[in-house]
Design a protein around this motif. Structure first.
Motif, short mmCIF file in Angstrom:
data_model
loop_
_atom_site.label_atom_id
_atom_site.label_comp_id
_atom_site.label_asym_id
_atom_site.label_seq_id
_atom_site.Cartn_x
_atom_site.Cartn_y
_atom_site.Cartn_z
N ILE A 29 51.25 -19.42 5.83
CA ILE A 29 49.57 -18.53 5.75
C ILE A 29 50.39 -17.61 5.07
O ILE A 29 49.62 -17.45 3.37
CB ILE A 29 49.57 -18.07 6.92
CG1 ILE A 29 49.04 -18.38 8.03
CG2 ILE A 29 48.56 -16.72 6.58
CD1 ILE A 29 49.43 -17.75 9.48
N ARG A 30 50.99 -17.99 4.36
CA ARG A 30 51.61 -16.85 3.01
C ARG A 30 51.45 -17.36 2.08
O ARG A 30 50.69 -17.07 0.46
CB ARG A 30 53.15 -16.34 3.10
CG ARG A 30 54.37 -15.25 1.85
CD ARG A 30 53.34 -14.11 1.31
NE ARG A 30 53.44 -13.14 -0.38
CZ ARG A 30 53.20 -14.37 -0.37
NH1 ARG A 30 52.18 -14.82 -0.80
NH2 ARG A 30 53.72 -13.51 -1.89
N ASN A 31 51.84 -18.89 1.47
CA ASN A 31 51.61 -19.23 0.75
C ASN A 31 50.21 -19.68 0.27
O ASN A 31 49.81 -20.32 -0.82
CB ASN A 31 52.45 -20.43 0.50
CG ASN A 31 54.22 -20.47 0.64
OD1 ASN A 31 54.32 -19.34 -0.37
ND2 ASN A 31 54.42 -21.15 0.54
N SER A 32 49.67 -19.38 0.77
CA SER A 32 47.75 -19.99 0.75
C SER A 32 47.00 -19.12 -0.65
O SER A 32 47.65 -17.82 -0.78
CB SER A 32 46.76 -19.52 1.49
OG SER A 32 47.00 -19.42 3.24
N ASP A 33 46.58 -19.51 -1.37
CA ASP A 33 46.30 -19.16 -2.91
C ASP A 33 46.00 -17.53 -2.37
O ASP A 33 44.48 -17.16 -1.42
CB ASP A 33 45.11 -19.79 -3.38
CG ASP A 33 45.81 -21.26 -3.94
OD1 ASP A 33 46.59 -21.74 -4.27
OD2 ASP A 33 44.64 -22.42 -4.02
N GLY A 34 45.88 -17.09 -2.96
CA GLY A 34 45.92 -15.60 -3.38
C GLY A 34 46.78 -14.39 -2.35
O GLY A 34 45.96 -13.12 -2.14
N ASN A 35 47.47 -15.17 -1.14
CA ASN A 35 48.02 -13.99 -0.35
C ASN A 35 49.55 -13.38 -0.99
O ASN A 35 50.19 -14.41 -1.71
CB ASN A 35 48.31 -14.80 1.22
CG ASN A 35 48.82 -13.96 1.86
OD1 ASN A 35 50.42 -14.13 2.06
ND2 ASN A 35 48.29 -13.56 2.79
N LYS A 36 49.50 -12.02 -1.31
CA LYS A 36 49.87 -11.76 -1.82
C LYS A 36 51.20 -11.31 -1.08
O LYS A 36 52.24 -11.08 -0.76
CB LYS A 36 50.08 -10.68 -2.76
CG LYS A 36 48.43 -10.99 -3.61
CD LYS A 36 49.90 -11.76 -4.47
CE LYS A 36 48.66 -12.16 -5.74
NZ LYS A 36 48.79 -13.60 -6.22
N LEU A 37 51.07 -11.24 0.78
CA LEU A 37 52.13 -10.40 1.51
C LEU A 37 51.42 -10.33 3.10
O LEU A 37 50.24 -10.75 3.16
CB LEU A 37 51.47 -8.93 0.94
CG LEU A 37 52.63 -8.12 2.15
CD1 LEU A 37 53.83 -7.97 2.42
CD2 LEU A 37 52.28 -6.40 2.09
N LEU A 38 52.17 -10.50 3.49
CA LEU A 38 51.33 -11.49 4.99
C LEU A 38 52.83 -10.61 6.03
O LEU A 38 53.73 -10.62 5.93
CB LEU A 38 52.36 -12.71 5.44
CG LEU A 38 51.49 -12.48 7.18
CD1 LEU A 38 50.43 -12.60 7.59
CD2 LEU A 38 51.58 -15.01 7.17
N ASN A 67 38.38 -21.19 5.77
CA ASN A 67 38.02 -21.93 5.71
C ASN A 67 38.92 -23.32 6.05
O ASN A 67 38.20 -24.47 5.97
CB ASN A 67 36.67 -22.26 5.33
CG ASN A 67 35.47 -21.69 4.71
OD1 ASN A 67 35.02 -21.36 5.99
ND2 ASN A 67 35.09 -20.78 4.07
N SER A 68 40.12 -23.11 5.88
CA SER A 68 40.80 -24.24 5.66
C SER A 68 41.48 -24.68 6.87
O SER A 68 41.15 -23.92 8.31
CB SER A 68 42.13 -23.67 4.68
OG SER A 68 43.04 -22.78 5.92
N GLU A 69 41.46 -25.95 6.82
CA GLU A 69 42.28 -27.01 7.69
C GLU A 69 43.68 -25.52 8.59
O GLU A 69 43.51 -25.49 10.00
CB GLU A 69 42.96 -28.09 7.42
CG GLU A 69 43.32 -28.78 9.14
CD GLU A 69 43.56 -30.40 8.45
OE1 GLU A 69 44.14 -30.97 9.19
OE2 GLU A 69 43.04 -31.17 7.55
N LEU A 70 44.34 -25.34 8.50
CA LEU A 70 45.67 -24.44 8.60
C LEU A 70 45.10 -23.13 9.47
O LEU A 70 45.76 -23.16 9.94
CB LEU A 70 46.04 -23.56 7.33
CG LEU A 70 46.97 -22.90 7.73
CD1 LEU A 70 47.99 -23.85 9.14
CD2 LEU A 70 47.76 -22.44 6.37
#
Length: 98
Positions: A29-38, A67-70
């Motif tokens: 999740i954290r490595n998803s495009d545009g994610n800066k912090l989780l 909308n991702s499979e993850l």
């Protein structure tokens, strides 16, 4: 940048399974495009209540993640653990002091 806050309430018997799943998925999740912090929080007075805070560069990044499979697989599994309807907010960060 904006913040997505999600409040989730789980049946006590499912908390361990949720935490195990979160541990497995958090880096993805954290490595998803545009994610800066989780971040994941647990309520001090009611251990069945959790909050996720995720910081996103653009709203489109969050929409792409949703909308991702993850996300679809993770959310499908997470929903089976709930004891109440989840709540979510998208907020703009105005001030942050460290």
């Amino acid at each position: 940048m904006f913040v997505r806050i999600v409040k989730m309430s789980f049946h006590s018997k499912h908390i361990a399974a949720f935490l195990e799943m979160f541990e497995e998925k958090k880096q993805l999740i954290r490595n998803s495009d545009g994610n800066k912090l989780l971040e994941l929080y647990q309520d001090k007075n009611n251990p069945e209540i959790f909050f996720t805070y995720s910081y996103w560069e653009h709203e489109s990044d969050l929409e792409n993640y949703k909308n991702s499979e993850l996300f679809l697989k993770t959310w499908k599994q997470t929903k089976t653990y709930f004891n109440d309807k989840p709540q979510a907010w998208s907020v703009d960060k105005k001030v942050s002091l460290q």
